[in-house]
Design an enzyme around this catalytic site. Structure first.
Site, PDB file in Angstrom:
ATOM      1  N   ASP A   1       9.477  -3.724   7.024  1.00 56.09           N
ATOM      2  CA  ASP A   1       9.580  -2.299   7.375  1.00 56.09           C
ATOM      3  C   ASP A   1       9.947  -2.143   8.846  1.00 56.09           C
ATOM      4  OD1 ASP A   1       9.143   0.433   7.893  1.00 56.09           O
ATOM      5  OD2 ASP A   1       7.581   0.548   6.366  1.00 56.09           O
TER       6      ASP A   1
ATOM      7  N   HIS B   1      11.830  -0.029   5.176  1.00 54.92           N
ATOM      8  CA  HIS B   1      11.106   1.208   4.884  1.00 54.92           C
ATOM      9  C   HIS B   1      11.589   1.824   3.573  1.00 54.92           C
ATOM     10  CE1 HIS B   1       8.407   4.383   6.022  1.00 54.92           C
ATOM     11  NE2 HIS B   1       9.344   5.299   5.878  1.00 54.92           N
TER      12      HIS B   1
ATOM     13  N   SER C   1       6.139   7.103   2.780  1.00 56.94           N
ATOM     14  CA  SER C   1       6.057   7.278   4.228  1.00 56.94           C
ATOM     15  C   SER C   1       4.968   8.301   4.579  1.00 56.94           C
ATOM     16  CB  SER C   1       7.432   7.675   4.779  1.00 56.94           C
ATOM     17  OG  SER C   1       7.472   7.554   6.177  1.00 56.94           O
TER      18      SER C   1
END
Length: 840
Positions: free
Chosen positions: A782, A816, A704
């Site tokens: 995601d 994610h 991330s």
């Protein structure tokens, strides 16, 4: 949806791109040692009974198959759910259920219902040894509801019949009323269509507009928003529910009349008396914000009548300024006051919710209360309870009626806590920067109390308990304090603290009884709860570098101890790996830390080193340099961790500090690149100077925001031969209305947004003295705000344009955070292959 649409598709191949080639490939698996490390047994899930006498232990499978992720999934209004089961999507179910008595250790294994695939949604009765759970019916798209009750020393399960109606958990599960007499269950309405609306060939143009003289409405980046009228129709179909009320003694079921025909229930809260619920009903949709900001009606429903008392009718909340000191201009944070039968409290901005405007008569927010007259079923006028100079954050109560109210100011990371007396008077407990962990006084300890509500615990009328992380230069040492506020000056008494480590200087004023402990050991302990039976018995967790977390009962008075659990090491391949909390400095003097892991039987030679981090913003340089965490925590490796590579002979610098500081009027992100480069150089220099790291074989990675960091470090330094970036964002112009802790828009900080976009620095990346190769991995689905898969795809295209050695891997069905066994093992294989050229 016809049944055929629910058949599981075959596992999808992984798609990856490398230089000028696009390929598909079957899933791969890493070396045996990594495969073992990435597939450990999952930690058991623990749930405490309301009376704190029993522990429910359930065991879920370690990693689901890709088939679970491949099931049909709806993505509407910012939520994702299973359209067949009417639950959140991708749920795991526990395959075992064990009851353990806390004090005696006695265990009872409860046989799951016949034809059960597993259970979840355990909810305890507020005062009795009684809980409910849902069971997934084997080979059916159905959840059944059961109760489990302690009868004559044995836990007995019994099915709760719901007739022909099915439960709907898309937006929340069931709950007990505060008095425990009823269980409230959301169900699909009676005679509801068997299938959702059929998708039309076209819904016509999807139109949004801004009317003349409209308020400014900057919108953050969201995913899965409604797009057209068909999406609206599907949302209504899947989220419309009726509410059933089940008598917890007789199991008689009745329909709550106010819900007849169905409505979109966003939340329910039981009144302390148990006779009413505070219902928030979605009424107005939007294509620009998720469901949590949709328009809603706030109502009080009588559970034994058809009464509806209107509290508020609120529009779509899409006009909140970007500043983190801003908030809704409408009433918010509705809740029942836990000390009164049916009084509600709510907050309202007095400054219009603007983050930068002046307070109104010295107050920015206020808390109000309204009381329901249960005879006339009318709601009294709002009465102001307290005004606040800063923004309201939270309000909790003691059973005495005293409250603790919190306010904050984002721009300089300040917080205040006040005692709120029943007469409305306030007394300041503290005002401080929440970034300063070393001086953090802790948070008021709460515990379930009267009528099933949670209260701040008061050992005496003029004191409360505080529990905190206990950050210090030696690492975190959690604590329990008693805060006395009976006199003008508050005083604190330390009652318990995590064992002191063998090495390091201690401050006696922060130890129990003000005395340096005679017994010291290298463990990490944390308080779970203080039992209400005597306010002396505590449940704590304890772990060390080589021993996993287990739970114990201990006493404040005599330190006696009973072990409650005995979980074993889930990853024996990590035994022998050493962990050290290291400290060093950036070139501007800012203190930095990292967790340094060295392989088992380390021989003192320089090793390839993997650096893993996640940058964090600060307004205070001193706070940025504080030690975070404990070196005595159990050495284990989650799938997202880099620690696995220590088992392959690497040195690991995990969570190496990359503070981004902006003191005073300066903003942290205005010098983001300079600061993370300085932090990375300091980390590499430190381990190199110790002889641990071979500077020619350094790799860097992150997930991330850590992936975003990785691309910058490869673009602006030649420190690293390779990089791994998972699920990142690389073009800040695609998140123009703020990101991370940045609350300025691109039009307010255009240079910052451009400079912080790695996409803009690819040419510079290609011209480095040593061009580190970059592996990009991204989940195809995601859902995280700002990290669309397109971010990695566009960035890879730029790397390709400049001939930078790189590889892009798109994991089918993954979000994610990755879930499927096949995906995680393939991710491990990709990382192992990418770093193979640097292996010892």
């Amino acid at each position: 949806y016809p049944p055929s649409q629910y058949l599981l598709p075959p596992s999808c191949p992984v798609t990856y791109k490398i230089l000028n080639h696009t390929m598909t490939s079957s899933y791969k698996e890493p070396s045996e040692v990594l495969k073992r490390l990435f597939l450990p047994p999952k930690d058991p899930s623990l749930t405490l009974s309301s009376d704190y006498q029993w522990l429910v232990i359930t065991q879920e499978p370690p990693l689901p198959s890709i088939e679970l992720l491949a099931k049909p999934e709806e993505k509407l209004a910012g939520i994702r759910f299973d359209p067949a089961l009417f639950t959140p999507s991708r749920l795991d179910y526990a395959a075992s259920l064990v009851m353990q008595h806390m004090a005696t250790g006695e265990k009872q294994t409860i046989e799951l219902p016949e034809k059960s695939e597993g259970i979840r949604y355990i909810r305890f009765h507020p005062s009795k040894p009684y809980f409910v759970f849902s069971s997934k019916v084997k080979n059916e798209l159905l959840l059944d509801l059961y109760k489990c009750e302690l009868i004559d020393g044995q836990w007995i399960i019994q099915k709760i019949p719901l007739g022909q109606q099915r439960m709907n958990f898309v937006y929340g599960a069931y709950q007990f009323t505060s008095n425990g007499e009823k269980l409230l269950v959301k169900v699909i309405p009676e005679n509801w269509p068997a299938q959702p609306p059929k998708e039309p060939v076209s819904t016509g143009p999807a139109i949004q507009m801004v009317v003349k003289d409209a308020r400014k409405a900057p919108g953050r980046t969201y995913q899965d928003l409604l797009k057209n009228e068909y999406d609206e129709a599907k949302l209504k179909y899947f989220l419309t529910t009726e509410l059933l009320c089940i008598d917890t003694a007789s199991l008689d079921v009745k329909l709550i009349k106010q819900s007849k025909g169905g409505c979109l229930i966003r939340s329910l809260q039981s009144s302390p008396c148990g006779g009413f619920v505070l219902a928030q009903i979605t009424t107005k949709f939007s294509y620009s914000v998720p469901m949590s900001k949709f328009g809603k009606d706030v109502q009080i429903w009588g559970l034994d009548s058809d009464s509806i008392v209107e509290v508020a009718s609120l529009p779509v909340d899409d006009e909140i300024p970007l500043s983190y000191d801003a908030c809704s201009r409408h009433p918010r944070s509705f809740s029942f006051h836990p000390c009164h039968d049916h009084t509600i409290t709510f907050a309202k901005a007095l400054d219009g919710g603007e983050g930068l405007s002046e307070p109104f008569d010295g107050e920015r927010d206020a808390i109000y209360a309204q009381t329901l007259d249960d005879s006339s079923l009318t709601l009294g006028s709002p009465v102001k309870v307290a005004g606040l100079e800063w923004r309201y954050a939270d309000l909790d109560f003691c059973e005495s009626g005293m409250g603790i109210i919190e306010e904050y100011r984002w721009k300089d990371r300040m917080e205040r806590k006040w005692i709120l007396e029943a007469n409305g008077n306030k007394k300041l407990l503290w005002e401080r920067s929440w970034e300063d962990r070393y001086t953090a006084p802790g948070e008021p300890m709460t515990r379930r109390g009267a009528r099933g509500k949670y209260f701040i615990v008061q050992p005496t009328p003029t004191s409360i308990y505080l529990q905190g992380a206990g950050a210090s230069p030696l690492g975190d040492r959690p604590f329990l304090d008693r805060l006395d506020f009976g006199s003008e000056e508050t005083t604190t008494t330390r009652l318990w603290r995590c064992a002191a480590p063998l090495e390091g200087d201690l401050d006696a004023t922060k130890e129990v009884d003000g005395v340096i402990p005679s017994e010291r050991k290298d463990v990490y302990e944390s308080m779970v709860l203080l039992l209400p039976s005597d306010n002396d018995t505590m449940m704590i967790s304890r772990e060390s570098k080589t021993t996993p977390r287990n739970y114990f009962l201990t006493k404040l008075s005599d330190k006696s101890e009973v072990q409650v659990t005995d979980f074993q090491h889930p990853q024996p391949d990590l035994l022998g790996i050493t962990k050290e909390l290291v400290q060093y400095k950036r070139d501007d003097g800012v203190e930095l830390t990292a967790n340094l892991y060295l392989p088992a039987n380390y021989d003192g030679t320089a090793r390839p080193t993997l650096f893993w981090a996640y940058p964090r913003e600060f307004k205070n340089a001193k706070a940025a340099g504080q030690v975070n965490g404990s070196k005595h925590r159990f050495v284990s490796a989650h799938w997202a961790s880099p620690i696995h590579w220590a088992a392959k002979g690497w040195a690991i610098m995990d969570d190496f500090s990359l503070p981004v500081i902006g003191e005073g009027e300066s903003q942290p992100n205005d010098t983001f690149i300079e600061q993370i480069v300085s932090g990375a150089k300091a980390a590499v220099n430190y381990v190199t100077s110790r002889g641990v790291c071979d500077p020619n074989r350094c790799a860097v990675g992150g997930h991330s925001y850590g992936s975003f960091m990785t691309s910058h470090l490869l673009s602006h330094t030649n420190l690293f031969a390779a990089g791994i970036g998972r699920s990142g964002a690389f073009n800040r112009t695609l998140t123009p209305m703020s990101f991370q802790s940045e609350d300025r828009s691109i039009w307010e900080a255009q240079d910052t947004y451009i400079t912080m976009s790695p996409l803009m620095h690819v040419k510079k990346y290609s011209l480095q003295e040593r061009v580190g190769k970059l592996l990009l991995i991204h989940g195809e689905a995601d859902e995280n705000s700002g990290t669309y898969p397109m971010q990695s795809e566009r960035y890879f295209a730029a790397l390709k344009a400049f001939g930078i050695e790189s590889r892009l891997v798109i994991l089918p069905h993954e979000r994610h955070s990755y879930r499927a066994r096949e995906s995680i093992l393939h991710m491990a294989w990709e990382q192992e292959e990418w770093l193979k050229s640097l292996d010892p």
